[in-house]
Design a protein around this motif. Sequence first.
Motif, PDB file in Angstrom:
ATOM      1  N   LYS A 192      -0.926 -29.691 -27.120  1.00 31.66           N
ATOM      2  CA  LYS A 192      -2.162 -30.104 -26.475  1.00 31.66           C
ATOM      3  C   LYS A 192      -3.113 -30.746 -27.479  1.00 31.66           C
ATOM      4  CE  LYS A 192      -2.264 -26.931 -22.577  1.00 31.66           C
ATOM      5  NZ  LYS A 192      -2.983 -25.817 -21.926  1.00 31.66           N
ATOM      6  N   LEU A 193      -3.805 -31.728 -27.022  1.00 33.23           N
ATOM      7  CA  LEU A 193      -4.771 -32.404 -27.883  1.00 33.23           C
ATOM      8  C   LEU A 193      -5.987 -31.520 -28.116  1.00 33.23           C
ATOM      9  CD1 LEU A 193      -4.727 -35.934 -26.252  1.00 33.23           C
ATOM     10  CD2 LEU A 193      -3.866 -35.356 -28.502  1.00 33.23           C
ATOM     11  N   ALA A 194      -6.635 -31.739 -29.232  1.00 34.02           N
ATOM     12  CA  ALA A 194      -7.889 -31.044 -29.501  1.00 34.02           C
ATOM     13  C   ALA A 194      -8.952 -31.578 -28.543  1.00 34.02           C
ATOM     14  CB  ALA A 194      -8.312 -31.279 -30.952  1.00 34.02           C
ATOM     15  N   SER A 195     -10.085 -30.902 -28.477  1.00 36.08           N
ATOM     16  CA  SER A 195     -11.105 -31.271 -27.495  1.00 36.08           C
ATOM     17  C   SER A 195     -11.675 -32.659 -27.722  1.00 36.08           C
ATOM     18  CB  SER A 195     -12.240 -30.240 -27.518  1.00 36.08           C
ATOM     19  OG  SER A 195     -12.810 -30.154 -28.814  1.00 36.08           O
ATOM     20  N   LYS A 196     -11.797 -33.082 -28.970  1.00 35.05           N
ATOM     21  CA  LYS A 196     -12.354 -34.400 -29.258  1.00 35.05           C
ATOM     22  C   LYS A 196     -11.229 -35.410 -29.429  1.00 35.05           C
ATOM     23  CE  LYS A 196     -16.569 -32.757 -31.562  1.00 35.05           C
ATOM     24  NZ  LYS A 196     -17.353 -32.785 -32.813  1.00 35.05           N
ATOM     25  N   THR A 197     -10.853 -36.046 -28.347  1.00 32.87           N
ATOM     26  CA  THR A 197      -9.770 -37.016 -28.398  1.00 32.87           C
ATOM     27  C   THR A 197     -10.099 -38.231 -27.557  1.00 32.87           C
ATOM     28  OG1 THR A 197      -8.633 -36.057 -26.479  1.00 32.87           O
ATOM     29  CG2 THR A 197      -8.030 -35.195 -28.662  1.00 32.87           C
ATOM     30  N   VAL A 198      -9.518 -39.360 -27.933  1.00 34.48           N
ATOM     31  CA  VAL A 198      -9.635 -40.553 -27.117  1.00 34.48           C
ATOM     32  C   VAL A 198      -8.902 -40.331 -25.796  1.00 34.48           C
ATOM     33  CG1 VAL A 198      -8.937 -42.967 -26.923  1.00 34.48           C
ATOM     34  CG2 VAL A 198      -9.942 -42.130 -29.054  1.00 34.48           C
ATOM     35  N   ALA A 199      -7.749 -39.687 -25.865  1.00 28.94           N
ATOM     36  CA  ALA A 199      -6.945 -39.444 -24.672  1.00 28.94           C
ATOM     37  C   ALA A 199      -7.707 -38.636 -23.633  1.00 28.94           C
ATOM     38  CB  ALA A 199      -5.650 -38.727 -25.049  1.00 28.94           C
ATOM     39  N   SER A 217     -16.074 -41.176 -28.242  1.00 29.12           N
ATOM     40  CA  SER A 217     -15.081 -40.257 -28.792  1.00 29.12           C
ATOM     41  C   SER A 217     -14.718 -40.634 -30.234  1.00 29.12           C
ATOM     42  CB  SER A 217     -13.826 -40.273 -27.910  1.00 29.12           C
ATOM     43  OG  SER A 217     -12.828 -39.422 -28.422  1.00 29.12           O
ATOM     44  N   ILE A 218     -14.518 -41.925 -30.471  1.00 29.55           N
ATOM     45  CA  ILE A 218     -14.182 -42.386 -31.819  1.00 29.55           C
ATOM     46  C   ILE A 218     -15.341 -42.106 -32.771  1.00 29.55           C
ATOM     47  CG2 ILE A 218     -13.768 -44.445 -33.221  1.00 29.55           C
ATOM     48  CD1 ILE A 218     -12.159 -45.582 -30.907  1.00 29.55           C
ATOM     49  N   GLY A 225     -15.434 -38.712 -34.046  1.00 28.94           N
ATOM     50  CA  GLY A 225     -14.319 -38.303 -34.902  1.00 28.94           C
ATOM     51  C   GLY A 225     -13.097 -37.876 -34.141  1.00 28.94           C
ATOM     52  N   ALA A 226     -12.694 -38.649 -33.141  1.00 23.97           N
ATOM     53  CA  ALA A 226     -11.526 -38.328 -32.323  1.00 23.97           C
ATOM     54  C   ALA A 226     -10.319 -37.990 -33.188  1.00 23.97           C
ATOM     55  CB  ALA A 226     -11.195 -39.498 -31.399  1.00 23.97           C
ATOM     56  N   THR A 227      -9.666 -36.891 -32.861  1.00 25.46           N
ATOM     57  CA  THR A 227      -8.540 -36.431 -33.663  1.00 25.46           C
ATOM     58  C   THR A 227      -7.264 -37.237 -33.451  1.00 25.46           C
ATOM     59  OG1 THR A 227      -7.965 -34.802 -31.955  1.00 25.46           O
ATOM     60  CG2 THR A 227      -9.426 -34.069 -33.723  1.00 25.46           C
ATOM     61  N   ASP A 228      -7.198 -38.020 -32.373  1.00 23.28           N
ATOM     62  CA  ASP A 228      -5.990 -38.805 -32.121  1.00 23.28           C
ATOM     63  C   ASP A 228      -6.166 -40.279 -32.465  1.00 23.28           C
ATOM     64  OD1 ASP A 228      -7.759 -39.187 -30.066  1.00 23.28           O
ATOM     65  OD2 ASP A 228      -6.267 -39.141 -28.469  1.00 23.28           O
ATOM     66  N   MET A 229      -7.241 -40.603 -33.196  1.00 26.11           N
ATOM     67  CA  MET A 229      -7.456 -41.976 -33.644  1.00 26.11           C
ATOM     68  C   MET A 229      -7.797 -41.946 -35.131  1.00 26.11           C
ATOM     69  SD  MET A 229      -7.320 -45.111 -32.710  1.00 26.11           S
ATOM     70  CE  MET A 229      -7.210 -44.808 -30.947  1.00 26.11           C
ATOM     71  N   PRO A 230      -6.855 -42.318 -36.006  1.00 27.31           N
ATOM     72  CA  PRO A 230      -7.094 -42.278 -37.448  1.00 27.31           C
ATOM     73  C   PRO A 230      -8.358 -43.020 -37.856  1.00 27.31           C
ATOM     74  CG  PRO A 230      -4.797 -42.772 -36.977  1.00 27.31           C
ATOM     75  CD  PRO A 230      -5.519 -42.849 -35.671  1.00 27.31           C
ATOM     76  N   LYS A 231      -9.049 -42.500 -38.842  1.00 19.20           N
ATOM     77  CA  LYS A 231     -10.267 -43.154 -39.318  1.00 19.20           C
ATOM     78  C   LYS A 231      -9.970 -44.512 -39.922  1.00 19.20           C
ATOM     79  CE  LYS A 231     -12.800 -38.869 -40.197  1.00 19.20           C
ATOM     80  NZ  LYS A 231     -13.502 -38.038 -41.220  1.00 19.20           N
ATOM     81  N   SER A 232      -8.711 -44.737 -40.268  1.00 21.27           N
ATOM     82  CA  SER A 232      -8.319 -46.025 -40.856  1.00 21.27           C
ATOM     83  C   SER A 232      -8.194 -47.126 -39.800  1.00 21.27           C
ATOM     84  CB  SER A 232      -6.985 -45.880 -41.585  1.00 21.27           C
ATOM     85  OG  SER A 232      -5.969 -45.467 -40.681  1.00 21.27           O
ATOM     86  N   THR A 233      -8.248 -46.757 -38.522  1.00 26.66           N
ATOM     87  CA  THR A 233      -8.071 -47.736 -37.445  1.00 26.66           C
ATOM     88  C   THR A 233      -9.156 -48.814 -37.507  1.00 26.66           C
ATOM     89  OG1 THR A 233      -7.115 -46.037 -36.001  1.00 26.66           O
ATOM     90  CG2 THR A 233      -7.888 -48.068 -34.957  1.00 26.66           C
ATOM     91  N   ILE A 280      -6.254 -56.649 -16.766  1.00 28.43           N
ATOM     92  CA  ILE A 280      -6.961 -57.297 -17.869  1.00 28.43           C
ATOM     93  C   ILE A 280      -6.616 -56.611 -19.180  1.00 28.43           C
ATOM     94  CG2 ILE A 280      -9.004 -55.841 -17.572  1.00 28.43           C
ATOM     95  CD1 ILE A 280     -10.723 -58.257 -18.402  1.00 28.43           C
ATOM     96  N   GLN A 281      -6.692 -57.350 -20.250  1.00 28.35           N
ATOM     97  CA  GLN A 281      -6.436 -56.821 -21.592  1.00 28.35           C
ATOM     98  C   GLN A 281      -7.390 -57.499 -22.567  1.00 28.35           C
ATOM     99  OE1 GLN A 281      -2.297 -56.657 -22.997  1.00 28.35           O
ATOM    100  NE2 GLN A 281      -2.953 -57.593 -24.928  1.00 28.35           N
ATOM    101  N   PHE A 282      -7.869 -56.744 -23.555  1.00 23.44           N
ATOM    102  CA  PHE A 282      -8.696 -57.347 -24.591  1.00 23.44           C
ATOM    103  C   PHE A 282      -8.669 -56.503 -25.856  1.00 23.44           C
ATOM    104  CE2 PHE A 282     -11.704 -55.208 -21.603  1.00 23.44           C
ATOM    105  CZ  PHE A 282     -12.122 -54.145 -22.406  1.00 23.44           C
ATOM    106  N   ASP A 283      -9.112 -57.091 -26.950  1.00 23.80           N
ATOM    107  CA  ASP A 283      -9.155 -56.414 -28.238  1.00 23.80           C
ATOM    108  C   ASP A 283     -10.603 -56.132 -28.637  1.00 23.80           C
ATOM    109  OD1 ASP A 283      -6.360 -56.692 -28.516  1.00 23.80           O
ATOM    110  OD2 ASP A 283      -6.620 -58.705 -29.353  1.00 23.80           O
ATOM    111  N   MET A 284     -10.784 -55.121 -29.475  1.00 27.05           N
ATOM    112  CA  MET A 284     -12.098 -54.806 -30.025  1.00 27.05           C
ATOM    113  C   MET A 284     -11.931 -54.267 -31.436  1.00 27.05           C
ATOM    114  SD  MET A 284     -14.422 -53.023 -27.067  1.00 27.05           S
ATOM    115  CE  MET A 284     -15.101 -53.996 -25.739  1.00 27.05           C
ATOM    116  N   LYS A 285     -12.985 -54.381 -32.233  1.00 29.54           N
ATOM    117  CA  LYS A 285     -12.991 -53.793 -33.555  1.00 29.54           C
ATOM    118  C   LYS A 285     -13.479 -52.344 -33.442  1.00 29.54           C
ATOM    119  CE  LYS A 285     -13.847 -58.090 -36.115  1.00 29.54           C
ATOM    120  NZ  LYS A 285     -14.779 -58.801 -37.021  1.00 29.54           N
ATOM    121  N   ALA A 286     -12.713 -51.429 -33.984  1.00 28.63           N
ATOM    122  CA  ALA A 286     -13.086 -50.017 -33.912  1.00 28.63           C
ATOM    123  C   ALA A 286     -14.440 -49.767 -34.559  1.00 28.63           C
ATOM    124  CB  ALA A 286     -12.013 -49.160 -34.579  1.00 28.63           C
TER     125      ALA A 286
END
Length: 226
Positions: free
Chosen positions: A78-85, A132-133, A136-144, A168-174
Amino acid sequence: MAKTPKLGERLCPQCKEIIQADASICKHCGTKFTDEEVAAAKAKAAKGKRNLGFGCLGLVLALGFCTYVVGGDDPAKKLASKTVAGADPQIAEVHAYDMTKHGEIKVDFDQMWSAKDIPIKAAMVVEAVGKSIKAGATDMPKSTETLTFWFTAPSVDAYGKDGRNKAIQFDMKADDLRKVEYGKIATTGLLEFATGVEVRPMARDGIADYCAGNVRENPLFCAEAD
């Protein structure tokens, strides 16, 4: 043997066959459902999705990447409480690639009122992900450094069969999402950070309608989506 619907599905009260929770017509027997019945079914499905634990499957290879997929009931995963998911119940998958510093977020819209709503609904998900990011979301590395969002919406084909199509699809800078002062700008203002906007046929008319009335608020997004 009684059929058991999965998450996002329900049984037709007439023929007892499995259909999508947001179906307005049974693809098996043709029974039509009222707006109230569909709304009640979708609300029940959304509640079930929120109550379901989010499982995390992390696979680390020599190339170095981690993948997080929503679903599963293994407590150890299970994911931790702070997650992007877990930021929004419509988020279906989150993939984070540490080596490439890139992340991908798949979103399955749970319902559609109009294709014109797609930018608004997408912005709401982006806001939830950004918060979430930033936390400090635990499922998104800080290096993203970069993120790709892609959204699917419910659809019905020529035969009345329920399905899903990419809208639709698009990109963004973290880093843009980390710097935003949420609450101080309009949610749809986040769309101005979108680049590489790709609009699929099912959403073109709706997004064109949205931009016709909101081009002043979203000039960059609408230019990208044109």
